[in-house]
Scaffold this motif. Sequence first.
Motif, mmCIF file in Angstrom:
data_model
loop_
_atom_site.group_PDB
_atom_site.id
_atom_site.type_symbol
_atom_site.label_atom_id
_atom_site.label_comp_id
_atom_site.label_asym_id
_atom_site.label_seq_id
_atom_site.Cartn_x
_atom_site.Cartn_y
_atom_site.Cartn_z
ATOM 1 N N VAL A 136 56.620 35.850 61.787
ATOM 2 C CA VAL A 136 56.191 34.599 61.673
ATOM 3 C C VAL A 136 55.865 34.347 60.280
ATOM 4 O O VAL A 136 56.460 33.361 59.495
ATOM 5 C CB VAL A 136 54.903 34.203 62.285
ATOM 6 C CG1 VAL A 136 54.133 32.990 61.760
ATOM 7 C CG2 VAL A 136 55.144 33.951 63.804
ATOM 8 N N ILE B 106 52.218 32.123 70.201
ATOM 9 C CA ILE B 106 53.320 32.976 70.500
ATOM 10 C C ILE B 106 52.928 34.177 71.353
ATOM 11 O O ILE B 106 53.623 34.191 72.339
ATOM 12 C CB ILE B 106 53.967 33.365 69.294
ATOM 13 C CG1 ILE B 106 54.672 32.267 68.828
ATOM 14 C CG2 ILE B 106 55.284 34.290 69.781
ATOM 15 C CD1 ILE B 106 55.404 32.306 67.296
ATOM 16 N N ALA B 107 52.011 34.915 71.084
ATOM 17 C CA ALA B 107 51.342 35.906 72.171
ATOM 18 C C ALA B 107 50.943 35.479 73.291
ATOM 19 O O ALA B 107 51.215 36.163 74.297
ATOM 20 C CB ALA B 107 50.317 36.609 71.189
ATOM 21 N N THR C 48 50.486 32.515 65.694
ATOM 22 C CA THR C 48 51.026 33.695 66.231
ATOM 23 C C THR C 48 50.082 34.078 67.637
ATOM 24 O O THR C 48 50.581 34.510 68.786
ATOM 25 C CB THR C 48 50.316 34.959 65.190
ATOM 26 O OG1 THR C 48 50.930 34.960 64.006
ATOM 27 C CG2 THR C 48 50.318 36.543 65.852
ATOM 28 N N VAL D 145 51.463 42.076 68.676
ATOM 29 C CA VAL D 145 50.812 40.955 68.000
ATOM 30 C C VAL D 145 51.175 41.028 66.516
ATOM 31 O O VAL D 145 51.564 40.302 65.837
ATOM 32 C CB VAL D 145 49.374 40.572 68.223
ATOM 33 C CG1 VAL D 145 48.775 39.573 67.499
ATOM 34 C CG2 VAL D 145 49.033 40.418 69.697
ATOM 35 N N ALA E 238 54.072 34.876 75.166
ATOM 36 C CA ALA E 238 54.375 36.234 75.815
ATOM 37 C C ALA E 238 53.664 37.134 76.800
ATOM 38 O O ALA E 238 53.880 38.107 76.885
ATOM 39 C CB ALA E 238 54.686 36.975 74.516
ATOM 40 N N ILE F 180 54.840 40.231 65.797
ATOM 41 C CA ILE F 180 54.913 38.681 65.737
ATOM 42 C C ILE F 180 54.392 38.052 64.658
ATOM 43 O O ILE F 180 54.927 37.211 64.097
ATOM 44 C CB ILE F 180 54.245 38.291 66.972
ATOM 45 C CG1 ILE F 180 54.924 38.577 68.500
ATOM 46 C CG2 ILE F 180 54.069 36.664 66.808
ATOM 47 C CD1 ILE F 180 53.760 38.206 69.704
#
Length: 128
Positions: free
Chosen positions: A52, A90-91, A87, A45, A94, A48
Amino acid sequence: MDFLKGLLIRLGSTVVAFWLATLLIPGITLDTGSAGEAIVTLVLVSVIFGVVNAVLQPVIKTVGCGFYLLTLGLIALVVNGLLFLLTSWIAGQADLPFHVDGFWPEAVLGALLVGIVTWILGAILDRD
């Protein structure tokens, strides 16, 4: 070698900051079963979040220069909160067990806490 040291200090500081955010701010959760899984998740994280910020923040500042001037920089709180929320999204894509419930107050306070903690730890650990 100094570049690698600086990168690891920044990554470690961000990991600690995200860990503190999950402990201190209700609505920012890390649903892991073990300490090892939590550490891996926090590292990913943090990476990421770094990517970002590195990619989008300069573009946003350039395009929104007028808003930064008009609000005397206070729009940065909104931008950082949105990047923090991105973020989290996106986490989630994923399949990482990190989640931010919403923009206010979770994402804004999370971004503020992460920024302050990384700044303090960077200042302390970066001394020669």
